[in-house]
Design an enzyme around this catalytic site. Structure first.
Site, PDB file in Angstrom:
ATOM      1  N   HIS B  99       0.838  -1.204   0.000  1.00 19.95           N
ATOM      2  CA  HIS B  99       0.000   0.000   0.000  1.00 19.95           C
ATOM      3  C   HIS B  99       0.869   1.249   0.000  1.00 19.95           C
ATOM      4  O   HIS B  99       1.854   1.339   0.707  1.00 19.95           O
ATOM      5  CB  HIS B  99      -0.998   0.027   1.162  1.00 19.95           C
ATOM      6  CG  HIS B  99      -0.438  -0.305   2.513  1.00 19.95           C
ATOM      7  ND1 HIS B  99       0.023  -1.564   2.850  1.00 19.95           N
ATOM      8  CD2 HIS B  99      -0.287   0.451   3.620  1.00 19.95           C
ATOM      9  CE1 HIS B  99       0.431  -1.559   4.118  1.00 19.95           C
ATOM     10  NE2 HIS B  99       0.265  -0.340   4.604  1.00 19.95           N
ATOM     11  N   HIS B 101       0.994   5.129   0.853  1.00 20.86           N
ATOM     12  CA  HIS B 101       0.354   6.148   1.679  1.00 20.86           C
ATOM     13  C   HIS B 101       0.480   7.506   0.990  1.00 20.86           C
ATOM     14  O   HIS B 101       1.590   7.889   0.598  1.00 20.86           O
ATOM     15  CB  HIS B 101       1.066   6.301   3.023  1.00 20.86           C
ATOM     16  CG  HIS B 101       1.011   5.127   3.944  1.00 20.86           C
ATOM     17  ND1 HIS B 101       0.174   5.064   5.024  1.00 20.86           N
ATOM     18  CD2 HIS B 101       1.710   3.965   3.958  1.00 20.86           C
ATOM     19  CE1 HIS B 101       0.368   3.927   5.676  1.00 20.86           C
ATOM     20  NE2 HIS B 101       1.301   3.232   5.052  1.00 20.86           N
TER      21      HIS B 101
END
Lengths: 136, 136
Positions: B99, B101
């Site tokens: 992921h 950010h």
């Protein structure tokens, strides 16, 4: 750009410890590392940050990240790494030439990144809707 | 993957505040933001991190970053943002599904990222050489 520190590094007007380069990007050691082996990857063609980088620069910067990160971890016996880009002075960007940080990490080394706190009740839905409105 | 939190979000088995999606990626709000509007971008096809992501996922994740970051800043009146990826538990990665950010920022909001300290005399050359040896 004439007065850009990283353009001068790209053009060999200022020395650096180079790690990797290709036609589009140069990777070299950050002289103020969060851990030894902290690398910066910059596009050879100047841009200020992620917003003016363009598709080609973005792909050229992200593609070598796993290659360089693996090399740092193998060379210096690290367990993980953070990839980071500070975009704008409010975000801690000091040199206004886009640079990707690869910061090698060991468990318990004292760096705590990207951990926040929960939203208040009902706040997250409102925030999401405001952002979605900008994308439609 | 069956037990992966972000795969469940991708598959709508767990609700999220979605911001943007296309064929390859989904962007949604982090429920523990460093600032409100903190967004996570994940590949729809599971991978653990940057090292096993593959070229296609990397391009798919980096390309929407400027689009989404601009929307967050316009929607919520921010001045800049940090892009960050924690790779491995030693680097603070909690969910083992890659992921990115996007963390919106204002000057003086108290977050200090990626600032280190200088190498000792002669250390930087040795560190660079060790990493370069892994790349040849």
């Amino acid at each position: 750009m004439n007065d850009c520190l990283f353009c001068k590094i790209v053009n060999n007007e200022i020395p650096s410890q180079k790690i990797f380069e290709n036609e589009k990007i140069l990777a070299f050691l950050d002289i103020n590392p969060i851990n030894p082996g902290h690398v910066l990857i910059v596009p050879k063609k100047h841009c200020n940050g992620l917003l003016d980088a363009g598709e080609e620069n973005l792909n050229a910067l992200i593609q070598p990240v796993p290659i360089i990160a693996k090399a740092i971890m193998s060379a210096l016996d690290y367990e993980g790494f953070n990839l980071g880009v500070n975009n704008g002075s409010a975000a801690g960007q000091i040199v206004p030439h886009l640079h990707f940080h690869i910061m090698p990490r060991r468990a318990g080394d004292g760096h705590h990144l990207f951990h926040g706190a929960p939203y208040q009740l009902g706040e997250i839905e409102k925030v999401a809707e405001k952002i979605r409105q900008q994308l439609t």
